[in-house]
Design a protein around this motif. Structure first.
Motif, PDB file in Angstrom:
ATOM      1  N   VAL A 132       0.842  -1.197   0.000  1.00 28.04           N
ATOM      2  CA  VAL A 132       0.000   0.000   0.000  1.00 28.04           C
ATOM      3  C   VAL A 132       0.883   1.256   0.000  1.00 28.04           C
ATOM      4  O   VAL A 132       1.716   1.439   0.884  1.00 28.04           O
ATOM      5  CB  VAL A 132      -0.949   0.029   1.210  1.00 28.04           C
ATOM      6  N   GLN A 133       0.661   2.091  -1.011  1.00 26.86           N
ATOM      7  CA  GLN A 133       1.404   3.348  -1.111  1.00 26.86           C
ATOM      8  C   GLN A 133       0.655   4.509  -0.473  1.00 26.86           C
ATOM      9  O   GLN A 133       1.265   5.450   0.028  1.00 26.86           O
ATOM     10  CB  GLN A 133       1.682   3.653  -2.586  1.00 26.86           C
ATOM     11  N   ALA A 134      -0.677   4.456  -0.519  1.00 26.26           N
ATOM     12  CA  ALA A 134      -1.482   5.526   0.086  1.00 26.26           C
ATOM     13  C   ALA A 134      -2.887   5.012   0.340  1.00 26.26           C
ATOM     14  O   ALA A 134      -3.381   4.110  -0.358  1.00 26.26           O
ATOM     15  CB  ALA A 134      -1.522   6.747  -0.820  1.00 26.26           C
ATOM     16  N   LEU A 135      -3.518   5.609   1.345  1.00 33.39           N
ATOM     17  CA  LEU A 135      -4.924   5.361   1.652  1.00 33.39           C
ATOM     18  C   LEU A 135      -5.557   6.722   1.866  1.00 33.39           C
ATOM     19  O   LEU A 135      -5.097   7.503   2.701  1.00 33.39           O
ATOM     20  CB  LEU A 135      -5.073   4.502   2.905  1.00 33.39           C
ATOM     21  N   ILE A 136      -6.595   7.028   1.091  1.00 31.54           N
ATOM     22  CA  ILE A 136      -7.195   8.358   1.178  1.00 31.54           C
ATOM     23  C   ILE A 136      -8.685   8.260   1.478  1.00 31.54           C
ATOM     24  O   ILE A 136      -9.345   7.257   1.179  1.00 31.54           O
ATOM     25  CB  ILE A 136      -6.975   9.174  -0.106  1.00 31.54           C
ATOM     26  N   LEU A 137      -9.175   9.330   2.067  1.00 33.89           N
ATOM     27  CA  LEU A 137     -10.594   9.475   2.378  1.00 33.89           C
ATOM     28  C   LEU A 137     -11.208  10.413   1.346  1.00 33.89           C
ATOM     29  O   LEU A 137     -10.696  11.506   1.111  1.00 33.89           O
ATOM     30  CB  LEU A 137     -10.748  10.057   3.782  1.00 33.89           C
ATOM     31  N   MET A 138     -12.296   9.969   0.723  1.00 35.31           N
ATOM     32  CA  MET A 138     -12.996  10.787  -0.255  1.00 35.31           C
ATOM     33  C   MET A 138     -14.450  10.941   0.171  1.00 35.31           C
ATOM     34  O   MET A 138     -14.848  10.507   1.237  1.00 35.31           O
ATOM     35  CB  MET A 138     -12.867  10.166  -1.653  1.00 35.31           C
ATOM     36  N   GLY A 139     -15.250  11.554  -0.699  1.00 37.77           N
ATOM     37  CA  GLY A 139     -16.675  11.661  -0.422  1.00 37.77           C
ATOM     38  C   GLY A 139     -17.020  12.689   0.636  1.00 37.77           C
ATOM     39  O   GLY A 139     -16.285  13.643   0.892  1.00 37.77           O
ATOM     40  N   SER A 140     -18.163  12.476   1.298  1.00 36.61           N
ATOM     41  CA  SER A 140     -18.724  13.488   2.196  1.00 36.61           C
ATOM     42  C   SER A 140     -17.851  13.741   3.417  1.00 36.61           C
ATOM     43  O   SER A 140     -17.798  14.876   3.917  1.00 36.61           O
ATOM     44  CB  SER A 140     -20.134  13.079   2.626  1.00 36.61           C
ATOM     45  N   TYR A 141     -17.147  12.717   3.912  1.00 37.38           N
ATOM     46  CA  TYR A 141     -16.262  12.952   5.057  1.00 37.38           C
ATOM     47  C   TYR A 141     -15.089  13.838   4.662  1.00 37.38           C
ATOM     48  O   TYR A 141     -14.650  14.699   5.434  1.00 37.38           O
ATOM     49  CB  TYR A 141     -15.767  11.627   5.637  1.00 37.38           C
ATOM     50  N   ALA A 142     -14.565  13.655   3.453  1.00 37.54           N
ATOM     51  CA  ALA A 142     -13.459  14.498   2.992  1.00 37.54           C
ATOM     52  C   ALA A 142     -13.912  15.937   2.794  1.00 37.54           C
ATOM     53  O   ALA A 142     -13.130  16.873   2.990  1.00 37.54           O
ATOM     54  CB  ALA A 142     -12.881  13.939   1.694  1.00 37.54           C
ATOM     55  N   ARG A 143     -15.179  16.132   2.413  1.00 36.39           N
ATOM     56  CA  ARG A 143     -15.708  17.478   2.174  1.00 36.39           C
ATOM     57  C   ARG A 143     -16.288  18.114   3.432  1.00 36.39           C
ATOM     58  O   ARG A 143     -16.835  19.206   3.376  1.00 36.39           O
ATOM     59  CB  ARG A 143     -16.806  17.428   1.092  1.00 36.39           C
TER      60      ARG A 143
END
Length: 278
Positions: free
Chosen positions: A29-40
């Motif tokens: 794993v090189q990166a793990l990102i949070l997207m969607g409504s929690y990121a906004r």
């Protein structure tokens, strides 16, 4: 690590640590990102946690999909490798789906700044150039041809008086399908699935007839029947085909023009069906 909060919904530092422990594979794993409504910072009590995990080429992990977190929140995790995320910057449809989200994504894991220095920076620098527009026109034309089949289902469903199956298929193609044609052609970088409808509508400018027909087809205004929604969608197809006539590829023109003629000959009038006034 900062908490991601909104009203009564939050991801605490311990929540984030638990997500990292659950979905990290440090050797791949090189990166793990949070997207969607929690990121906004827009998450509500029923929002999902949307994660994207970047891995080295050839990695296959078995825990992609939907999970339940602490018995109360759904997690969706998508694992991507280079062959996947490179398309986000070269394929028009993929670009419209991903670029805006990458720009505001929150990092949970970022080994050697893989995500922030490479992918997120590329997303911020991304420009919808002439080459991308050329590919977008080709893809939009191809998809318009694909939705011609749904127009025929709509016409046949109307002919059979009330064939629900055909009418439902047609309604999907004439609402979501045609909206994606616009999305690709106009290079609309969708900020979220929840904003899809309004962001597509915003590029229709002052074409009130197209806006109203699209709204009716989606079923977001009025109390229109399924039959009326399909009729509105067929008229929307005709207007869109005319508006984008300079985009259609030579190999696609005959099919699209035939479909428009077929609709004009067979679809009921909007006024007679009490869908629009004169």
């Amino acid at each position: 690590m900062k908490n991601f909060t909104y009203e009564n919904s939050q991801l605490s530092s311990s929540d984030i640590d638990e997500l990292i422990q659950r979905f990290d594979k440090s050797n791949v794993v090189q990166a793990l990102i949070l997207m969607g409504s929690y990121a906004r910072n827009e998450a509500g009590p029923h929002s999902d946690i949307d994660l994207v995990r970047f891995v080295i080429a050839g990695t296959k992990l078995s825990d992609d999909g939907t999970h339940l977190f602490k018995k109360k929140v759904l997690i969706t995790i998508c694992t991507v490798e280079p062959i996947d995320y490179e398309k986000w910057f070269t394929d028009p449809y993929e670009a419209t789906k991903w670029i805006a989200g990458l720009r505001i994504a929150r990092v949970l894991i970022d080994r050697e700044n893989f995500f922030t220095d490479r992918l997120q920076r590329r997303a911020h620098d991304f420009v919808w150039d002439a080459t991308m527009q050329l590919h977008a026109n080709i893809e939009a034309s191809r998809r318009m041809v694909g939705w011609c089949e749904e127009t025929n289902k709509g016409l046949e469903g109307l002919r059979r008086n009330y064939d629900i199956g055909r009418l439902l298929n047609a309604c999907h193609g004439l609402s979501w399908g045609l909206s994606e044609v616009i999305q690709i052609h106009r290079g609309i970088l969708i900020s979220s699935d929840n904003n899809f409808f309004n962001e597509i509508e915003s590029v229709l400018d002052d074409n009130k007839r197209m806006i109203e027909l699209r709204r009716i087809t989606f079923g977001v205004i009025g109390s229109y029947t399924l039959r009326q929604r399909v009729i509105a969608g067929l008229h929307f197809f005709v207007l869109l085909a005319k508006q984008m006539s300079n985009v259609w590829q030579v190999t696609d023109v005959e099919i699209i023009e035939h479909t428009v003629q077929h609709i004009n000959l067979n679809v009921p009038n909007l006024v007679s069906e009490n869908i629009l006034c004169e």
